[in-house]
Design a protein around this motif. Structure first.
Motif, PDB file in Angstrom:
ATOM      1  N   ALA A 182       0.818  -1.215   0.000  1.00 14.37           N
ATOM      2  CA  ALA A 182       0.000   0.000   0.000  1.00 14.37           C
ATOM      3  C   ALA A 182       0.852   1.265   0.000  1.00 14.37           C
ATOM      4  O   ALA A 182       0.517   2.240  -0.679  1.00 14.37           O
ATOM      5  CB  ALA A 182      -0.937  -0.002   1.209  1.00 14.37           C
ATOM      6  N   PHE A 183       1.967   1.236   0.734  1.00 15.50           N
ATOM      7  CA  PHE A 183       2.800   2.441   0.821  1.00 15.50           C
ATOM      8  C   PHE A 183       3.470   2.782  -0.511  1.00 15.50           C
ATOM      9  O   PHE A 183       3.934   3.900  -0.704  1.00 15.50           O
ATOM     10  CB  PHE A 183       3.853   2.311   1.941  1.00 15.50           C
ATOM     11  N   MET A 184       3.475   1.835  -1.460  1.00 19.34           N
ATOM     12  CA  MET A 184       4.067   2.112  -2.779  1.00 19.34           C
ATOM     13  C   MET A 184       3.085   2.877  -3.675  1.00 19.34           C
ATOM     14  O   MET A 184       3.470   3.371  -4.730  1.00 19.34           O
ATOM     15  CB  MET A 184       4.497   0.806  -3.458  1.00 19.34           C
ATOM     16  N   LYS A 185       1.823   2.969  -3.245  1.00 18.85           N
ATOM     17  CA  LYS A 185       0.806   3.781  -3.910  1.00 18.85           C
ATOM     18  C   LYS A 185       0.682   3.483  -5.410  1.00 18.85           C
ATOM     19  O   LYS A 185       0.611   4.387  -6.243  1.00 18.85           O
ATOM     20  CB  LYS A 185       1.078   5.256  -3.677  1.00 18.85           C
ATOM     21  N   GLY A 186       0.677   2.192  -5.762  1.00 22.96           N
ATOM     22  CA  GLY A 186       0.477   1.791  -7.159  1.00 22.96           C
ATOM     23  C   GLY A 186       1.658   2.017  -8.074  1.00 22.96           C
ATOM     24  O   GLY A 186       1.492   2.036  -9.296  1.00 22.96           O
ATOM     25  N   ALA A 187       2.848   2.182  -7.502  1.00 20.82           N
ATOM     26  CA  ALA A 187       4.037   2.397  -8.334  1.00 20.82           C
ATOM     27  C   ALA A 187       4.356   1.143  -9.147  1.00 20.82           C
ATOM     28  O   ALA A 187       4.170   0.021  -8.689  1.00 20.82           O
ATOM     29  CB  ALA A 187       5.230   2.765  -7.455  1.00 20.82           C
ATOM     30  N   ARG A 188       4.837   1.360 -10.363  1.00 21.58           N
ATOM     31  CA  ARG A 188       5.259   0.250 -11.212  1.00 21.58           C
ATOM     32  C   ARG A 188       6.651  -0.203 -10.797  1.00 21.58           C
ATOM     33  O   ARG A 188       7.471   0.605 -10.375  1.00 21.58           O
ATOM     34  CB  ARG A 188       5.247   0.660 -12.678  1.00 21.58           C
ATOM     35  N   GLY A 189       6.871  -1.489 -10.921  1.00 19.58           N
ATOM     36  CA  GLY A 189       8.163  -2.039 -10.562  1.00 19.58           C
ATOM     37  C   GLY A 189       8.699  -2.972 -11.634  1.00 19.58           C
ATOM     38  O   GLY A 189       7.938  -3.516 -12.433  1.00 19.58           O
ATOM     39  N   THR A 190       9.997  -3.130 -11.645  1.00 19.46           N
ATOM     40  CA  THR A 190      10.668  -4.037 -12.574  1.00 19.46           C
ATOM     41  C   THR A 190      11.628  -4.903 -11.774  1.00 19.46           C
ATOM     42  O   THR A 190      12.403  -4.398 -10.968  1.00 19.46           O
ATOM     43  CB  THR A 190      11.448  -3.249 -13.651  1.00 19.46           C
ATOM     44  N   MET A 191      11.541  -6.209 -12.001  1.00 21.45           N
ATOM     45  CA  MET A 191      12.389  -7.160 -11.301  1.00 21.45           C
ATOM     46  C   MET A 191      13.147  -7.996 -12.328  1.00 21.45           C
ATOM     47  O   MET A 191      12.567  -8.405 -13.343  1.00 21.45           O
ATOM     48  CB  MET A 191      11.551  -8.094 -10.426  1.00 21.45           C
ATOM     49  N   LEU A 192      14.419  -8.230 -12.066  1.00 20.56           N
ATOM     50  CA  LEU A 192      15.204  -9.140 -12.886  1.00 20.56           C
ATOM     51  C   LEU A 192      15.175 -10.496 -12.200  1.00 20.56           C
ATOM     52  O   LEU A 192      15.457 -10.600 -11.008  1.00 20.56           O
ATOM     53  CB  LEU A 192      16.646  -8.649 -13.032  1.00 20.56           C
ATOM     54  N   CYS A 193      14.807 -11.516 -12.936  1.00 15.55           N
ATOM     55  CA  CYS A 193      14.657 -12.854 -12.387  1.00 15.55           C
ATOM     56  C   CYS A 193      15.672 -13.785 -13.033  1.00 15.55           C
ATOM     57  O   CYS A 193      15.858 -13.760 -14.252  1.00 15.55           O
ATOM     58  CB  CYS A 193      13.241 -13.359 -12.658  1.00 15.55           C
ATOM     59  N   LEU A 194      16.316 -14.593 -12.223  1.00 19.20           N
ATOM     60  CA  LEU A 194      17.142 -15.681 -12.728  1.00 19.20           C
ATOM     61  C   LEU A 194      16.414 -16.977 -12.426  1.00 19.20           C
ATOM     62  O   LEU A 194      16.123 -17.281 -11.265  1.00 19.20           O
ATOM     63  CB  LEU A 194      18.520 -15.671 -12.068  1.00 19.20           C
TER      64      LEU A 194
END
Length: 101
Positions: A70-82
């Motif tokens: 909730a504290f991220m307020k709908g921010a988009r995120g990008t994760m690098l996955c191995l």
């Protein structure tokens, strides 16, 4: 009627190629699904995998979506996955500023 040897080999090669392509598609789908789960983002999408050699046995996949907190307020995120093709484990790290274009 007898087939020439090369015709038989061509038929066998086609069948082997088809099963290999199907297994790669299944492996890619499993890797993308594992990375989406590991990323924990809402409405997540995964890029096509970048496959490393069998000596390494891992694929790199970029996952984008919306942070759940909730504290991220709908921010988009990008994760690098191995994704480890042998163990089927996925590990993610934030990849701020990366994109799959």
């Amino acid at each position: 009627m007898r087939f020439p040897a090369f015709a038989c080999l061509a038929l066998l090669a086609t069948a082997a190629s088809a099963s290999t392509e199907a297994s790669w598609r299944a492996s890619n789908a499993a890797g993308r699904a594992a990375c989406i789960r590991a990323a924990g983002l809402r409405a997540a999408t995964a890029s096509a995998p970048v496959g490393f050699s069998d000596a390494i046995g891992r694929d790199a996949i970029l996952v984008t979506g919306v942070y759940r907190q909730a504290f991220m307020k709908g921010a988009r995120g990008t994760m690098l996955c191995l994704y480890d093709r042998r163990t089927h484990n996925a590990e993610v790290a934030e990849a701020k500023g990366w994109s799959a274009r």
